[in-house]
Design a protein around this motif. Sequence first.
Motif, short mmCIF file in Angstrom:
data_model
loop_
_atom_site.label_atom_id
_atom_site.label_comp_id
_atom_site.label_asym_id
_atom_site.label_seq_id
_atom_site.Cartn_x
_atom_site.Cartn_y
_atom_site.Cartn_z
N MET A 1 0.84 -1.19 0.00
CA MET A 1 0.00 0.00 0.00
C MET A 1 0.89 1.25 0.00
SD MET A 1 -2.88 1.12 2.76
CE MET A 1 -1.68 1.18 4.08
N PRO A 2 0.89 2.05 -1.07
CA PRO A 2 1.73 3.24 -1.14
C PRO A 2 1.24 4.31 -0.17
CG PRO A 2 0.96 2.56 -3.32
CD PRO A 2 0.15 1.82 -2.31
N ILE A 3 2.18 4.89 0.60
CA ILE A 3 1.88 6.02 1.47
C ILE A 3 2.85 7.13 1.13
CG2 ILE A 3 1.71 6.86 3.84
CD1 ILE A 3 1.15 4.02 4.73
N ILE A 4 2.34 8.23 0.63
CA ILE A 4 3.17 9.36 0.22
C ILE A 4 3.03 10.44 1.29
CG2 ILE A 4 3.57 11.09 -1.57
CD1 ILE A 4 2.06 9.13 -3.48
N THR A 5 4.14 10.86 1.87
CA THR A 5 4.11 11.85 2.94
C THR A 5 4.71 13.17 2.46
OG1 THR A 5 4.36 10.12 4.60
CG2 THR A 5 4.83 12.37 5.29
N VAL A 6 3.98 14.25 2.69
CA VAL A 6 4.45 15.60 2.38
C VAL A 6 4.60 16.33 3.70
CG1 VAL A 6 3.98 17.73 1.15
CG2 VAL A 6 3.17 15.55 0.21
N GLN A 7 5.80 16.81 4.00
CA GLN A 7 6.05 17.49 5.26
C GLN A 7 6.28 18.97 5.00
OE1 GLN A 7 9.09 15.72 7.66
NE2 GLN A 7 8.35 16.68 9.52
N VAL A 8 5.52 19.82 5.70
CA VAL A 8 5.62 21.27 5.52
C VAL A 8 5.69 21.95 6.88
CG1 VAL A 8 4.36 21.21 3.33
CG2 VAL A 8 3.11 21.56 5.46
N VAL A 13 3.06 27.43 4.65
CA VAL A 13 2.52 27.01 3.36
C VAL A 13 1.28 26.16 3.64
CG1 VAL A 13 4.71 27.07 2.14
CG2 VAL A 13 4.05 25.00 3.34
N LEU A 14 0.49 25.94 2.62
CA LEU A 14 -0.76 25.19 2.76
C LEU A 14 -1.60 25.77 3.90
CD1 LEU A 14 0.55 21.53 2.37
CD2 LEU A 14 -0.34 23.05 0.60
N THR A 15 -1.88 27.06 3.79
CA THR A 15 -2.57 27.75 4.88
C THR A 15 -4.08 27.63 4.80
OG1 THR A 15 -2.46 29.80 3.60
CG2 THR A 15 -0.71 29.41 5.21
N LEU A 24 -3.31 17.18 -2.23
CA LEU A 24 -3.63 15.76 -2.13
C LEU A 24 -4.05 15.20 -3.48
CD1 LEU A 24 -5.70 15.75 1.20
CD2 LEU A 24 -3.39 14.91 0.88
N GLN A 25 -4.86 15.97 -4.20
CA GLN A 25 -5.32 15.50 -5.50
C GLN A 25 -4.16 15.37 -6.49
OE1 GLN A 25 -8.24 18.02 -7.37
NE2 GLN A 25 -7.94 17.12 -9.38
N LYS A 26 -3.34 16.42 -6.57
CA LYS A 26 -2.28 16.43 -7.57
C LYS A 26 -1.20 15.40 -7.27
CE LYS A 26 -2.99 21.12 -9.28
NZ LYS A 26 -2.42 22.47 -9.48
N MET A 27 -0.88 15.24 -5.99
CA MET A 27 0.12 14.24 -5.63
C MET A 27 -0.38 12.84 -5.97
SD MET A 27 2.91 15.57 -4.36
CE MET A 27 3.64 14.26 -3.39
N VAL A 45 -2.07 9.81 0.58
CA VAL A 45 -1.19 10.97 0.64
C VAL A 45 -1.43 11.65 1.98
CG1 VAL A 45 -0.53 13.16 -0.38
CG2 VAL A 45 -1.21 11.26 -1.85
N VAL A 46 -0.38 11.82 2.75
CA VAL A 46 -0.50 12.38 4.10
C VAL A 46 0.28 13.68 4.17
CG1 VAL A 46 -0.08 11.99 6.55
CG2 VAL A 46 -0.69 10.06 5.06
N ILE A 47 -0.36 14.73 4.66
CA ILE A 47 0.32 16.00 4.88
C ILE A 47 0.67 16.10 6.35
CG2 ILE A 47 0.11 18.51 4.82
CD1 ILE A 47 -1.83 18.21 2.50
N GLN A 48 1.95 16.20 6.65
CA GLN A 48 2.40 16.37 8.02
C GLN A 48 2.86 17.81 8.21
OE1 GLN A 48 5.42 13.43 8.73
NE2 GLN A 48 3.94 11.80 9.09
N GLU A 49 2.25 18.50 9.17
CA GLU A 49 2.61 19.89 9.44
C GLU A 49 3.51 19.94 10.66
OE1 GLU A 49 -1.62 21.31 9.26
OE2 GLU A 49 -0.67 22.87 8.04
N THR A 50 4.74 20.44 10.46
CA THR A 50 5.74 20.47 11.51
C THR A 50 5.80 21.86 12.14
OG1 THR A 50 7.04 18.81 10.35
CG2 THR A 50 8.18 20.11 12.02
N GLU A 51 5.86 21.91 13.45
CA GLU A 51 6.00 23.19 14.13
C GLU A 51 7.35 23.82 13.76
OE1 GLU A 51 2.32 23.19 15.98
OE2 GLU A 51 3.84 24.76 15.86
#
Length: 406
Positions: A1-8, A13-15, A24-27, A45-51
């Motif tokens: 199962m592919p899991i794509i992680t985007v960390q910002v 960004v992504l406000t 999420l759609q484009k990725m 596709v998972v977006i992880q928001e880092t402090e």
Amino acid sequence: MPIITVQVIKGVVLTSPEQKRELLQKMTDAFISVVGEVARPYTYVVIQETEPMEWSIGGRPLPDLPFLYGPEYAAMHTKANQIMRSFVEGSSASAGTAAKATPARTHDPKVVIRRWNEEAWSSGKYDLAHEIIAPVMTVHGAGGQPIGMGPQGLIDLIKAWRTAFPYGYMSIDDIIVEGELVAIRNTWHGAQSDTFYGVPPSGKFVGVTSIGIDRVVNGQVTEGWGELDMLGMMQTLGAMPKIGHGNVAQGKSSLWGETQSKPGAASGSAADNKAVLKRFIEAAARGDGAGAVKCVDVKNFADHNPVWGGTTLEDVLAVYNAFRAAMPDLHIEVESDIMISEGDQVVAHSIVTGTHTGAPIFGVMPSGKALKWTHSDWARVVDGKIVERWVSADVMTFFQQLGALG
């Protein structure tokens, strides 16, 4: 199962929710374009928001190398540096404190419900319930699910879903607001990997459509009305026999974004849109086909119904006729006080009653049973005519009362 992680970096960004959904759609689409459509149901596709605590390049918020950007981007680079420095300095100043300041609560009903779906349902931030759900919230229906009142009842509900579907997420297919009332049409996506209401892990992927109405007062949800295709999902998981014309897989939803009005479409007033949907529901329920036709743009009409199936006005009227044949006293009471309209969208919540004294239905012979369930209609109205309709109903309760589930 592919899991794509985007960390910002959070807050930079992504406000907005719209930007996140677009990413999420484009990725996902980019990945599927390489590996093929067969992988889409299993791709996350998972977006992880880092402090923004600290940076690894000399402790500076951004690399101070403007020559990489060129003079045309100098102003943007300077502004980005200023933003990041303020975040880093603010984080450093707060280091060692017992807790970070709590963000100001928004009272915008649409924002509140977006947060509830995106942060609680899709991200598992259960504590958000204590901020958003009123201590005395009243739940008027949850598609036949047992649910407690107040924040803990909602936490328990979401935990049940996220335990069974740990990588599940809720897509918002549309959302409208009028005053304190918010209507949302959404879809839960996920693969079952743990027990769900007694159903053992199946590994099957579901897309469960639903329509909800919430009353938001001073930034908190005080009441909620909701239906979802619980029966269709249980059928997909293999826990119940196929009953009815459709199932979850046939339900149509805007998976990657909200419904948009067609350019040049003329929206009537909120009162006019409510009136036309109410007339349509009542005409169809009493078998007045001609009256129902007057409310619909027959040529362009499309119906989205995950349980009964069908896409045309003829399909819709055939379903109502079948119900009336089985329950001659069929009655649908539209709850006018919680109808919602915004732009060309209008939503109605109804209580349906009838006594099974007529023809057999779904293999069940007439029993004389009094049946009662709830139903939501979501419609798009253009030039005073309904051109599109989505349906969600407490079908699980209906079939349980009917005796069709054994």
